[in-house]
Motif scaffolding. Sequence first.
Motif, PDB file in Angstrom:
ATOM      1  N   LEU A 403      41.330 -14.838  27.020  1.00 58.18           N
ATOM      2  CA  LEU A 403      40.258 -14.472  27.945  1.00 58.18           C
ATOM      3  C   LEU A 403      40.166 -12.955  28.106  1.00 58.18           C
ATOM      4  CD1 LEU A 403      40.636 -17.240  30.685  1.00 58.18           C
ATOM      5  CD2 LEU A 403      38.965 -17.113  28.824  1.00 58.18           C
ATOM      6  N   SER A 404      41.310 -12.282  28.085  1.00 55.46           N
ATOM      7  CA  SER A 404      41.305 -10.814  28.155  1.00 55.46           C
ATOM      8  C   SER A 404      40.633 -10.216  26.922  1.00 55.46           C
ATOM      9  CB  SER A 404      42.743 -10.290  28.271  1.00 55.46           C
ATOM     10  OG  SER A 404      43.364 -10.764  29.453  1.00 55.46           O
ATOM     11  N   VAL A 405      40.906 -10.800  25.757  1.00 47.74           N
ATOM     12  CA  VAL A 405      40.267 -10.342  24.522  1.00 47.74           C
ATOM     13  C   VAL A 405      38.754 -10.522  24.619  1.00 47.74           C
ATOM     14  CG1 VAL A 405      39.990 -10.852  22.064  1.00 47.74           C
ATOM     15  CG2 VAL A 405      42.276 -10.711  23.054  1.00 47.74           C
ATOM     16  N   ILE A 406      38.324 -11.665  25.167  1.00 52.47           N
ATOM     17  CA  ILE A 406      36.892 -11.931  25.299  1.00 52.47           C
ATOM     18  C   ILE A 406      36.242 -10.904  26.221  1.00 52.47           C
ATOM     19  CG2 ILE A 406      35.199 -13.571  26.205  1.00 52.47           C
ATOM     20  CD1 ILE A 406      37.081 -15.805  25.227  1.00 52.47           C
ATOM     21  N   VAL A 407      36.882 -10.621  27.354  1.00 47.18           N
ATOM     22  CA  VAL A 407      36.339  -9.640  28.297  1.00 47.18           C
ATOM     23  C   VAL A 407      36.270  -8.258  27.643  1.00 47.18           C
ATOM     24  CG1 VAL A 407      36.773  -8.421  30.464  1.00 47.18           C
ATOM     25  CG2 VAL A 407      37.062 -10.902  30.347  1.00 47.18           C
ATOM     26  N   ALA A 408      37.356  -7.871  26.948  1.00 51.89           N
ATOM     27  CA  ALA A 408      37.377  -6.565  26.290  1.00 51.89           C
ATOM     28  C   ALA A 408      36.309  -6.481  25.208  1.00 51.89           C
ATOM     29  CB  ALA A 408      38.759  -6.309  25.698  1.00 51.89           C
ATOM     30  N   THR A 409      36.107  -7.570  24.467  1.00 52.54           N
ATOM     31  CA  THR A 409      35.070  -7.594  23.437  1.00 52.54           C
ATOM     32  C   THR A 409      33.686  -7.462  24.060  1.00 52.54           C
ATOM     33  OG1 THR A 409      36.460  -9.022  22.052  1.00 52.54           O
ATOM     34  CG2 THR A 409      34.123  -8.901  21.506  1.00 52.54           C
ATOM     35  N   ALA A 410      33.476  -8.164  25.183  1.00 54.40           N
ATOM     36  CA  ALA A 410      32.182  -8.094  25.870  1.00 54.40           C
ATOM     37  C   ALA A 410      31.902  -6.684  26.373  1.00 54.40           C
ATOM     38  CB  ALA A 410      32.152  -9.087  27.020  1.00 54.40           C
ATOM     39  N   ILE A 411      32.942  -5.994  26.846  1.00 55.41           N
ATOM     40  CA  ILE A 411      32.770  -4.625  27.325  1.00 55.41           C
ATOM     41  C   ILE A 411      32.477  -3.681  26.159  1.00 55.41           C
ATOM     42  CG2 ILE A 411      33.951  -2.668  28.409  1.00 55.41           C
ATOM     43  CD1 ILE A 411      35.475  -4.710  30.116  1.00 55.41           C
ATOM     44  N   HIS A 412      33.219  -3.880  25.064  1.00 56.10           N
ATOM     45  CA  HIS A 412      33.073  -2.996  23.900  1.00 56.10           C
ATOM     46  C   HIS A 412      31.781  -3.264  23.142  1.00 56.10           C
ATOM     47  CE1 HIS A 412      33.904  -1.649  19.695  1.00 56.10           C
ATOM     48  NE2 HIS A 412      34.406  -0.610  20.342  1.00 56.10           N
ATOM     49  N   SER A 413      31.394  -4.545  23.020  1.00 55.61           N
ATOM     50  CA  SER A 413      30.183  -4.920  22.266  1.00 55.61           C
ATOM     51  C   SER A 413      29.384  -5.939  23.076  1.00 55.61           C
ATOM     52  CB  SER A 413      30.559  -5.509  20.898  1.00 55.61           C
ATOM     53  OG  SER A 413      31.364  -4.632  20.151  1.00 55.61           O
ATOM     54  N   PRO A 414      28.721  -5.503  24.147  1.00 57.11           N
ATOM     55  CA  PRO A 414      28.001  -6.450  25.007  1.00 57.11           C
ATOM     56  C   PRO A 414      26.882  -7.189  24.282  1.00 57.11           C
ATOM     57  CG  PRO A 414      27.440  -4.177  25.570  1.00 57.11           C
ATOM     58  CD  PRO A 414      28.599  -4.110  24.628  1.00 57.11           C
ATOM     59  N   GLY A 415      26.236  -6.522  23.327  1.00 57.47           N
ATOM     60  CA  GLY A 415      25.169  -7.180  22.597  1.00 57.47           C
ATOM     61  C   GLY A 415      25.681  -8.338  21.762  1.00 57.47           C
ATOM     62  N   ASP A 416      26.766  -8.096  21.031  1.00 49.13           N
ATOM     63  CA  ASP A 416      27.350  -9.158  20.206  1.00 49.13           C
ATOM     64  C   ASP A 416      27.856 -10.305  21.066  1.00 49.13           C
ATOM     65  OD1 ASP A 416      26.789  -7.634  18.016  1.00 49.13           O
ATOM     66  OD2 ASP A 416      28.839  -6.897  17.736  1.00 49.13           O
ATOM     67  N   ALA A 417      28.514  -9.985  22.192  1.00 53.11           N
ATOM     68  CA  ALA A 417      29.026 -11.029  23.074  1.00 53.11           C
ATOM     69  C   ALA A 417      27.884 -11.852  23.656  1.00 53.11           C
ATOM     70  CB  ALA A 417      29.854 -10.408  24.196  1.00 53.11           C
ATOM     71  N   GLY A 418      26.809 -11.175  24.048  1.00 53.93           N
ATOM     72  CA  GLY A 418      25.664 -11.891  24.601  1.00 53.93           C
ATOM     73  C   GLY A 418      25.028 -12.820  23.584  1.00 53.93           C
ATOM     74  N   MET A 419      24.888 -12.353  22.330  1.00 53.43           N
ATOM     75  CA  MET A 419      24.327 -13.202  21.286  1.00 53.43           C
ATOM     76  C   MET A 419      25.244 -14.371  20.970  1.00 53.43           C
ATOM     77  SD  MET A 419      21.334 -12.402  20.325  1.00 53.43           S
ATOM     78  CE  MET A 419      21.308 -13.412  18.841  1.00 53.43           C
ATOM     79  N   SER A 420      26.553 -14.146  21.049  1.00 52.37           N
ATOM     80  CA  SER A 420      27.509 -15.225  20.815  1.00 52.37           C
ATOM     81  C   SER A 420      27.333 -16.335  21.849  1.00 52.37           C
ATOM     82  CB  SER A 420      28.939 -14.683  20.852  1.00 52.37           C
ATOM     83  OG  SER A 420      29.868 -15.702  20.543  1.00 52.37           O
ATOM     84  N   LEU A 421      27.232 -15.942  23.112  1.00 55.58           N
ATOM     85  CA  LEU A 421      27.041 -16.927  24.178  1.00 55.58           C
ATOM     86  C   LEU A 421      25.676 -17.606  24.048  1.00 55.58           C
ATOM     87  CD1 LEU A 421      28.544 -14.930  27.179  1.00 55.58           C
ATOM     88  CD2 LEU A 421      29.602 -16.798  25.901  1.00 55.58           C
ATOM     89  N   LEU A 422      24.669 -16.855  23.593  1.00 58.05           N
ATOM     90  CA  LEU A 422      23.342 -17.441  23.399  1.00 58.05           C
ATOM     91  C   LEU A 422      23.363 -18.493  22.296  1.00 58.05           C
ATOM     92  CD1 LEU A 422      20.323 -17.476  24.079  1.00 58.05           C
ATOM     93  CD2 LEU A 422      20.004 -15.620  22.418  1.00 58.05           C
ATOM     94  N   LEU A 423      24.066 -18.207  21.200  1.00 58.77           N
ATOM     95  CA  LEU A 423      24.178 -19.177  20.114  1.00 58.77           C
ATOM     96  C   LEU A 423      24.849 -20.463  20.588  1.00 58.77           C
ATOM     97  CD1 LEU A 423      25.190 -16.894  17.105  1.00 58.77           C
ATOM     98  CD2 LEU A 423      23.090 -18.236  17.315  1.00 58.77           C
ATOM     99  N   ILE A 424      25.877 -20.310  21.426  1.00 58.15           N
ATOM    100  CA  ILE A 424      26.529 -21.498  21.982  1.00 58.15           C
ATOM    101  C   ILE A 424      25.553 -22.265  22.862  1.00 58.15           C
ATOM    102  CG2 ILE A 424      28.383 -22.306  23.499  1.00 58.15           C
ATOM    103  CD1 ILE A 424      30.015 -19.874  22.604  1.00 58.15           C
ATOM    104  N   ALA A 425      24.803 -21.545  23.707  1.00 60.63           N
ATOM    105  CA  ALA A 425      23.857 -22.191  24.622  1.00 60.63           C
ATOM    106  C   ALA A 425      22.748 -22.921  23.875  1.00 60.63           C
ATOM    107  CB  ALA A 425      23.259 -21.151  25.570  1.00 60.63           C
TER     108      ALA A 425
END
Length: 442
Positions: A403-425
């Motif tokens: 979960l810490s890795v996920i948070v750090a990834t979201a902070i470092h690359s918010p666009g990629d993290a957002g698209m990842s969550l969108l693909l899941i949704a």
Amino acid sequence: MTAETNPSYLRRLGTWDAAAIVIGGVIGAGIFRSASTVAERTSSGAQTLALWAIGGLLTLAGVLCYAELGARRPQAGGVYIYLREAFGQLPAFLFGWTMALINYPGSVAAVATTFADYFCAAIGLPATWVRPVGAGAIAFIVAVNFFGIRAGSRMLNVFTILKVSAIALLVVVGVVLAHGQFGNVLAVDTTRQLPAGAFLGALLPVLFTYGGFHYLNDLAGEVRDPQKTLPRALGLGLGGVVVCYVLVNFAYLAGLGHAGLAASHAPAADLMHALFGETGATVIAVGIACSTFGYCSIAIAGGARVLQTMGADGMLFNAVGRIDPRWHAPRVALAVLGGWAIVLVLSGSFGQLVDYTTVGEWLSHAFGIATLFWYRRRFRNEPSPYRVPLYPVLPLLFVGTVLSVIVATAIHSPGDAGMSLLLIAVGVPVYYAWRAWQRKRA
């Protein structure tokens, strides 16, 4: 489907075969390239080596959890099976949607292209050959796996030996270049002023490089005596990876120094070039090509088993769920996964796809490990052939780290993290549309 119309897998993988899958699934191209990123975010060789050891121990916590899950449910499909039993069909489908249909073929396409880059460079082919060679490599791997897990594992064993040999060569070269002076391995780089939190940020590429240990659980239905072999192979395989990673970083530091490693864009090639010139760079290019080829073989085999399990569950077309009665291989699933990966290679559209699914991959690890708590509670009176030590500390440690890795990834690359969550949704309406279509057909 009945057993007569859809034969089961055959348990043909022994301990060495299974351990080779772990080693081959983890060691791809990362250790030959990402070590410089870790050094760039640290101020000494001691910190660099400590990070690789810490990352290995954290990953080992997850591996031990996967060992218990695999021993409890030694079936093809891995995390898909655990999520389906613990949380239901929708979370399991979302895992398959993001991993087997997007992440697996995307990562195969990316690594196959890396293989083709090094292979073409090693034999002198022009850059225009990279995409055809990458597509051809995927087609060859799929064709070999058409003849069952035994044929695939034999090919994998060869490439696992070759990639470990490449790492051993790097270690020897690093020691030779050091001329017995190893003080620079642990020396502090006083010229580097790093911001607070840089050490934690350096752990991210380490953990990413340790990824891929879950492929053996995807193939658990073909492991002999799985209750004993899975825990043993996961432990041996990941332990071997940790040793390889620490030793090769020791070699980088010994031969290049901490500053040289931090400044290098291709530390393995630079190390070999320092001793052998262009010939050394060519040799290590062949070694990296072997390493990436082996990874593609595992990802295709494991991902196809997830697709086949989903098809057998009715989550995909029935043909995808079939197992060949002669070779006991999921031929349709292999063709679907390999064909989609080839399309991505030839189109060159895999880069963003892999970036977009990174968060989804780590979420699947977190939820996969979380099913262990459900199994322990649901089957508290049922003896387990293997139990993760220090429960619940190790699974909580791993889930917290992920979960810490996920948070750090979201902070470092918010666009990629957002698209990842969108693909899941997006998988949610697809799931309900698929179920509605099935009911209409019935």
